[in-house]
Design an enzyme around this catalytic site. Structure first.
Site, mmCIF file in Angstrom:
data_model
loop_
_atom_site.group_PDB
_atom_site.id
_atom_site.type_symbol
_atom_site.label_atom_id
_atom_site.label_comp_id
_atom_site.label_asym_id
_atom_site.label_seq_id
_atom_site.Cartn_x
_atom_site.Cartn_y
_atom_site.Cartn_z
ATOM 1 N N ILE A 1 0.894 -1.141 -0.100
ATOM 2 C CA ILE A 1 -0.067 0.159 -0.085
ATOM 3 C C ILE A 1 0.892 1.232 -0.088
ATOM 4 C CG2 ILE A 1 -1.800 1.116 1.306
ATOM 5 C CD1 ILE A 1 -2.877 -1.209 2.425
ATOM 6 N N HIS A 2 1.045 1.679 -1.114
ATOM 7 C CA HIS A 2 1.760 3.146 -1.240
ATOM 8 C C HIS A 2 0.772 4.083 -1.414
ATOM 9 C CE1 HIS A 2 1.505 2.601 -5.773
ATOM 10 N NE2 HIS A 2 1.611 1.201 -5.367
ATOM 11 N N ALA A 3 1.172 5.337 -2.136
ATOM 12 C CA ALA A 3 0.361 6.562 -2.432
ATOM 13 C C ALA A 3 -1.057 6.154 -3.162
ATOM 14 C CB ALA A 3 0.930 7.759 -2.867
ATOM 15 N N ALA B 1 -3.345 3.792 -1.541
ATOM 16 C CA ALA B 1 -4.078 4.473 -0.472
ATOM 17 C C ALA B 1 -5.092 5.481 -0.739
ATOM 18 C CB ALA B 1 -3.173 5.237 0.657
#
Length: 87
Positions: A14-16, A19
């Site tokens: 879960i990165h930008a 997210a």
């Protein structure tokens, strides 16, 4: 309260971008929506909380919702996560 567990399947975790997708999806619902990892429970409608959760590849997480549309909220987020955030 409705809850369901799943595993993060996309390699980047879960990165930008994921997210942002989680926040967008969770915000569609009136229910309070949370994600729990290693007994740390965060608000799924807060991008900062999601980014600091540390959701990495193969992490087991739990989606929890409380409210009128809790079942739909949990299913929507589980589908998003299980589909690797459409990556």
């Amino acid at each position: 309260m409705t809850e369901k567990s799943t595993t993060i399947k996309n390699r980047a975790g879960i990165h930008a971008r994921p997210a942002t997708l989680i926040v967008k999806e969770a915000s569609k619902f009136k229910s309070n929506v949370y994600i729990e990892k290693n007994s740390e429970k965060i608000n799924a409608k807060s991008i900062l909380n999601i980014l600091t959760l540390g959701g990495t590849y193969n992490s087991e997480i739990k989606v929890i919702a409380e409210g009128d549309d809790e079942l739909e909220a949990v299913e929507a987020l589980i589908n998003l996560i299980d589909n690797k955030f459409e990556e």
